[in-house]
Structures are given as structure tokens and as C-alpha cells.
Design a protein around this motif. Structure first.
Motif, short mmCIF file in Angstrom:
data_model
loop_
_atom_site.label_atom_id
_atom_site.label_comp_id
_atom_site.label_asym_id
_atom_site.label_seq_id
_atom_site.Cartn_x
_atom_site.Cartn_y
_atom_site.Cartn_z
N MET B 1 43.55 24.36 41.35
CA MET B 1 42.17 23.87 41.37
C MET B 1 42.12 22.44 41.91
SD MET B 1 39.87 21.89 39.41
CE MET B 1 40.48 21.82 37.72
N ILE B 2 41.09 22.15 42.69
CA ILE B 2 40.94 20.83 43.30
C ILE B 2 39.70 20.14 42.73
CG2 ILE B 2 40.56 19.58 45.48
CD1 ILE B 2 41.81 22.02 46.94
N ILE B 3 39.83 18.88 42.36
CA ILE B 3 38.66 18.09 41.98
C ILE B 3 38.33 17.18 43.15
CG2 ILE B 3 37.73 16.32 40.43
CD1 ILE B 3 39.49 17.42 38.22
N LEU B 4 37.13 17.34 43.68
CA LEU B 4 36.69 16.56 44.84
C LEU B 4 35.53 15.65 44.45
CD1 LEU B 4 36.54 15.96 47.93
CD2 LEU B 4 34.99 17.93 48.11
N LYS B 5 35.78 14.35 44.55
CA LYS B 5 34.69 13.40 44.28
C LYS B 5 34.05 13.00 45.61
CE LYS B 5 32.50 9.57 42.76
NZ LYS B 5 32.99 8.21 42.64
N ILE B 6 32.73 12.96 45.63
CA ILE B 6 32.04 12.45 46.80
C ILE B 6 31.23 11.24 46.35
CG2 ILE B 6 30.53 13.03 48.73
CD1 ILE B 6 31.07 16.00 48.00
N GLY B 7 31.54 10.11 46.91
CA GLY B 7 30.93 8.85 46.48
C GLY B 7 29.42 8.84 46.71
N GLY B 8 28.72 8.23 45.77
CA GLY B 8 27.27 8.11 45.90
C GLY B 8 26.85 7.39 47.17
N SER B 9 27.71 6.48 47.63
CA SER B 9 27.36 5.68 48.82
C SER B 9 27.32 6.52 50.09
CB SER B 9 28.37 4.54 48.98
OG SER B 9 29.67 5.07 49.11
N ILE B 10 28.02 7.65 50.06
CA ILE B 10 28.03 8.52 51.24
C ILE B 10 26.79 9.42 51.26
CG2 ILE B 10 29.32 10.36 52.41
CD1 ILE B 10 31.73 9.22 50.75
N LEU B 11 26.30 9.72 50.06
CA LEU B 11 25.23 10.71 49.93
C LEU B 11 23.84 10.11 49.94
CD1 LEU B 11 26.97 12.76 47.11
CD2 LEU B 11 26.98 13.25 49.56
N THR B 12 23.76 8.80 49.70
CA THR B 12 22.44 8.16 49.65
C THR B 12 22.41 7.00 50.64
OG1 THR B 12 23.12 6.67 47.87
CG2 THR B 12 22.13 8.75 47.21
N ASN B 13 21.21 6.67 51.07
CA ASN B 13 21.04 5.55 51.99
C ASN B 13 20.93 4.25 51.20
OD1 ASN B 13 21.07 7.07 54.35
ND2 ASN B 13 18.91 7.58 54.14
N LYS B 14 22.01 3.50 51.19
CA LYS B 14 22.04 2.26 50.41
C LYS B 14 21.00 1.25 50.89
CE LYS B 14 26.29 2.13 51.23
NZ LYS B 14 27.72 1.84 51.47
N ASP B 15 20.76 1.27 52.21
CA ASP B 15 19.91 0.23 52.80
C ASP B 15 18.42 0.50 52.58
OD1 ASP B 15 22.29 -0.79 53.66
OD2 ASP B 15 22.19 0.24 55.59
N SER B 16 18.10 1.73 52.21
CA SER B 16 16.70 2.08 52.03
C SER B 16 16.14 1.46 50.74
CB SER B 16 16.58 3.60 51.97
OG SER B 16 15.39 3.99 51.35
N ALA B 17 14.88 1.07 50.77
CA ALA B 17 14.25 0.49 49.58
C ALA B 17 14.06 1.57 48.52
CB ALA B 17 12.92 -0.12 49.96
N GLU B 18 13.63 2.73 48.96
CA GLU B 18 13.44 3.87 48.06
C GLU B 18 14.78 4.61 47.87
OE1 GLU B 18 10.16 5.60 46.93
OE2 GLU B 18 10.02 3.43 46.80
N LEU B 164 38.05 14.99 33.55
CA LEU B 164 38.22 16.38 33.99
C LEU B 164 39.68 16.66 34.32
CD1 LEU B 164 35.19 16.78 36.45
CD2 LEU B 164 35.40 17.80 34.18
N ALA B 165 40.32 15.72 35.02
CA ALA B 165 41.69 15.93 35.46
C ALA B 165 42.65 15.99 34.28
CB ALA B 165 42.11 14.84 36.45
N VAL B 166 42.46 15.09 33.31
CA VAL B 166 43.32 15.08 32.13
C VAL B 166 43.20 16.41 31.39
CG1 VAL B 166 43.60 14.07 29.82
CG2 VAL B 166 43.36 12.58 31.82
N ASN B 167 42.00 16.94 31.30
CA ASN B 167 41.76 18.13 30.49
C ASN B 167 41.88 19.46 31.23
OD1 ASN B 167 40.88 17.19 27.66
ND2 ASN B 167 39.77 15.82 29.06
N LEU B 168 41.77 19.43 32.55
CA LEU B 168 41.80 20.70 33.30
C LEU B 168 43.02 20.82 34.22
CD1 LEU B 168 38.01 21.03 34.26
CD2 LEU B 168 39.22 22.19 32.39
N LEU B 230 45.92 8.84 35.64
CA LEU B 230 46.25 10.23 36.01
C LEU B 230 47.65 10.32 36.58
CD1 LEU B 230 43.07 11.65 37.76
CD2 LEU B 230 43.87 12.01 35.41
N ALA B 231 48.01 9.34 37.42
CA ALA B 231 49.33 9.34 38.06
C ALA B 231 50.43 9.37 36.99
CB ALA B 231 49.48 8.11 38.94
#
Lengths: 266, 266
Positions: B1-18, B164-168, B230-231
Motif C-alpha cells: 500500500m502507498i500513502i501519497l500526500k499532495i500538498g495544499g500549495s499544489i492544489l490551491t492558488n496561493k496568490d488568489s485572494a479568495e 497512518l504510516a505508523v498504524n497501517l 517513520l524512518a
């Protein structure tokens, strides 16, 4: 503690082609709840239906019907679409409720409940207790869950009320619907429809089922069945019309409101 | 099983006011994940950050800071606003992922986890196991939870990965960020920044903290601390740049991708 159900039909515009929230109705109901909480502290759990958000994908993908193994990928997508649609409805409802000052916190059924043949058989309610203890208003809603027999299924807001009530033993259960309560026939189309102040047994239900069309009552028979089970355990429920101004406020204040009480017979 | 994190900065427009989703980036990442799953079946858990949706209300209401009892009503509203904001982000992300054919199902931390002094101390992960077994992709995200000491707090996506990683016990942990990995200084502003292929100990971290500004690294030190833990347990993690085309696809396929591996030293 009070469990308050707000029907999906009150919160969404059924007549709209798109999934659309009924903002006016939502704001009014939120402010009625807030007025009651301002008058006196109450522990409250809110249950809401899936309305025009959840039903279309659930129907399109026939969630809850048996299926062949090779249909599983499509069924999964249907499950996810339904979960996301009701999440969107919940987000819009919470937004309006928070705006009115209600500390609502969502605890979706899909994140912790499982069913067996469409009935909830597993779902630890500790989160509800913790949030209630801290002064929050937990909110749960009609959702999709994993099913031990059918793989996936839909859980209605009405079944959620019953599960919560059996396990959390509320003082009162209130169902806000778009009708005044239970009639023998659809009052909108039948002048001779008889109104029931009280419902106490399956025999009453037989009378009802004999004289009316299940579809016409808009799932009323299903609601009553869930509530009669609670009545047997000594938990009384009341069905009222949440579209009438101040009804939600009054019922929370335990003031007189037209409605049908589902309770144990003597 | 793979745990994949996707950073909030990639998914949202940081520069936008809204609060605004980065639809293009979202669609690309979803399609890279889909391509990898089409090539070979993989069990996957997705963790995403709160991005520009969760941070403003959490900051405005100072969620996680100690407070006086009479501030509780306001804090509760801040908690609810934050929960609802990250729920909205999650809804938009799931919408885009489902559109690409990914069976993503949200399991919000706020519905089942609690913390003690900002660290998750309770959270049964059975739902994750059940959804994985049925071929779904569970999704969890930076959220607010009840805290036994502080009443309420914020839980970051990075802490969720660790829990999640410690427990799964996943086979791999991948963090998609907006940088290539760990540098000694901010590479965007310092030409002499040194890139680290591998990070194995707290001593490495000391070097890093000595030569760079924690803020400049955009929370990188916090990430590394979670991952070093985790390491120590033998779970290797890799930080990569998810803004580079095909990086997510390649890393899921275990192909060569520039990045920093956080692993146990020899």
C-alpha cells in the motif's frame, strides 16, 4: 438531548433541474434553532436528508441493488459520486448554519458506519458524545456506506435517526418534513384525508397502508416504521411541518405545534 | 500500500485572494494517478493539505492556541468554519478525481480522531482498511479535531501521514510538494543551495536548521521531523516535486524521480 431531522425536501429545491439549495428555507430554520438555543441551552444532534443532491447519482448507479462483479468499478464511482454530492449539500447547509452562529460539526456516516443488507450494523458513536460534551452540534446525513452483503448501500436520514436514538437515548426526536404530519391520504389531493395526532402500532400502519399510496406519502410509511421501532423502546418522536414559520422554534421549546406523535400504545 | 500526500500549495492558488482551487494542476495529478493505477493495481491512500482553504479561518480564530473559557463560543465557530472550509476543498478535489475515474472516498479526521496537545492520540483506522479492501482510495486531509488538553486543534496533512504510516505500515510514503526536495537553503533565492538526496538522522536536520530559515523552507523542517520518526520504524518516505509533469506517475511506478529520500541510516 434532542435529535432533530430536517428533511432533504425542505433544504433543496426539488423542482430545479440542477442540485440547488433552498437558501431562504435554510436560513430561516437555522435562525429558529439559534433562537431556541439562545433561550436555553440544549444538546442537539441534527440529521439531514440527501435531497436533490444525493438521489440522482444514487439512482443513476443503482446503489444498493445487487450487481455482478464486473460492474464493481462503475459501482465504486457511483458510490464516490453520491458521497461527494451529499458532502456538498452538507457543506452548504453547515455554511448557512455557521453563518447564523450554530457550531455545527459534520460526522459523515460513510466515514465510520457499515451496514448489512441496508441496515446499519456497525458505527461507534463516541465522536457524537465528545462533540456534544464540548457544546458542538454534531450533524449527520443521508449517505452511502459499505455493506457486508451488498458491498455498498444508501443509508437514509430516517434510518440514521433510528440508529442514533437507539444508541444515544435522546429525550426527544423531532422530524421536520414538508407536511403537517401523517394523513390517511395525500391531503394536497384528497379533501377527505384524515389527520393522525398519534400513531402507536403496526395496526395503525396497516390502516394507513390500506388507504393510501406509499409513493404519494413521500416515504412517510418508511419514516413511521423507523419511528415505531423507537416507540417500542420508549422513545417518542414527533413529525411536524418545518415549512411553517416558527414550527422548529416552537417544537424545540416544547410549545404546542401541529404534528403526529409516534409513541408506544398503552 | 502507498500513502501519497499532495500538498495544499499544489492544489490551491496561493496568490488568489479568495480560496480557489488550482483546477489544471488537480486534473493533471488525478490523471497521472489514474494512468499508474491503469498500468497496475495498487492500494493507495491520499492525504491532502488544507491549502488556502483551511489556513485563513484557522489563523483568524487562532485554533490550537490556549484560550479563556469565555472565548469558547467563538472558538467553536472558528473550529466549525475551518472544518467546513477544508470539507469544501476536499469536495472540489474529490470531484476532480472522480471525474478522472478515481474511486476516492473521504474519511475526515474530524469525524473520528482526537488529539492530545496537538498530536493525534486516538483514531481507529478500520474504515481505511475496509475501503482499501474494497478497491476504494481513502482520502484524508488537514483538519480540525478535539484535543484533550487544548479543547481543539489543527492536524496537518503531514502529521496524518505519520499516524497512518505508523498504524497501517505502508510499502511506500510519497510527499508531492512544490519543490524538488530538501535543500540547505531556499533554491529559488540562493544559488549556492545544496540539494539533499537522502536524509537519515536528526543530525542531518541540525545541519539544515543551522543553515536555513525554517519559514523559508515552507514547513519543510516540520515534514522532515514527521518522516524521520517513520524512518526510525523502517518506513521510507520520498519528497518530490508534484508540479513537474509526470513526477507523480513516475514515482507511483517506482521510476527514477528527483527527490529527497528520508530513511534510516545504516
Amino acid at each position: 438531548m434532542i435529535i432533530l431531522k430536517i428533511g432533504g425536501s425542505i433544504l433543496t429545491n426539488k423542482d430545479s433541474a440542477e442540485s440547488e439549495i433552498d437558501s431562504k428555507s435554510l436560513k430561516r430554520i437555522a435562525s429558529e434553532i439559534k433562537s431556541s438555543l439562545d433561550r436555553s441551552d440544549k444538546q442537539l444532534i441534527i440529521v439531514h436528508g440527501a435531497g436533490s443532491f444525493g438521489h440522482p447519482p444514487a439512482k443513476e448507479y443503482k446503489i444498493g441493488e445487487p450487481f455482478q462483479k464486473d460492474e464493481y468499478p462503475q459501482k465504486r464511482i457511483g458510490f464516490c459520486k453520491t458521497q461527494n454530492a451529499v458532502k456538498k449539500l452538507n457543506m452548504l447547509i453547515c455554511e448557512a448554519f455557521i453563518e447564523e452562529g450554530l457550531p455545527v460539526v459534520a460526522i459523515p456516516a460513510s466515514s465510520f458506519m457499515t451496514a448489512t443488507n441496508k441496515r446499519i450494523t456497525d458505527g461507534n458513536l463516541n465522536s457524537f458524545k465528545k462533540y456534544l460534551d464540548k457544546g458542538f452540534i454534531p450533524v449527520i446525513y443521508g449517505d452511502v456506506v459499505l455493506d457486508n452483503q451488498l458491498e455498498i448501500c444508501v443509508i437514509s436520514g430516517d434510518q440514521l435517526i433510528q440508529y442514533l436514538a437507539v444508541n444515544l437515548n435522546p429525550d426527544r426526536v423531532i422530524l421536520g418534513t414538508d407536511v403537517d404530519g401523517v394523513y390517511s391520504k395525500n391531503p394536497k389531493t384528497h379533501d377527505d384525508a384524515i389527520f393522525f395526532d398519534r400513531f402507536s402500532s403496526l395496526e395503525d400502519l396497516d390502516t394507513l397502508e390500506g388507504t393510501t399510496n406509499v409513493d404519494v406519502t413521500g416515504g412517510m410509511v418508511g419514516k413511521i416504521k423507523e419511528l415505531l421501532y423507537l416507540a417500542e423502546l420508549g422513545i417518542e418522536a414527533k413529525i411536524i411541518n418545518a415549512e411553517v414559520n416558527d414550527n422548529i422554534f416552537k417544537v424545540l421549546e416544547d410549545e404546542k405545534v401541529k404534528g403526529t406523535v409516534i409513541s408506544r400504545g398503552n
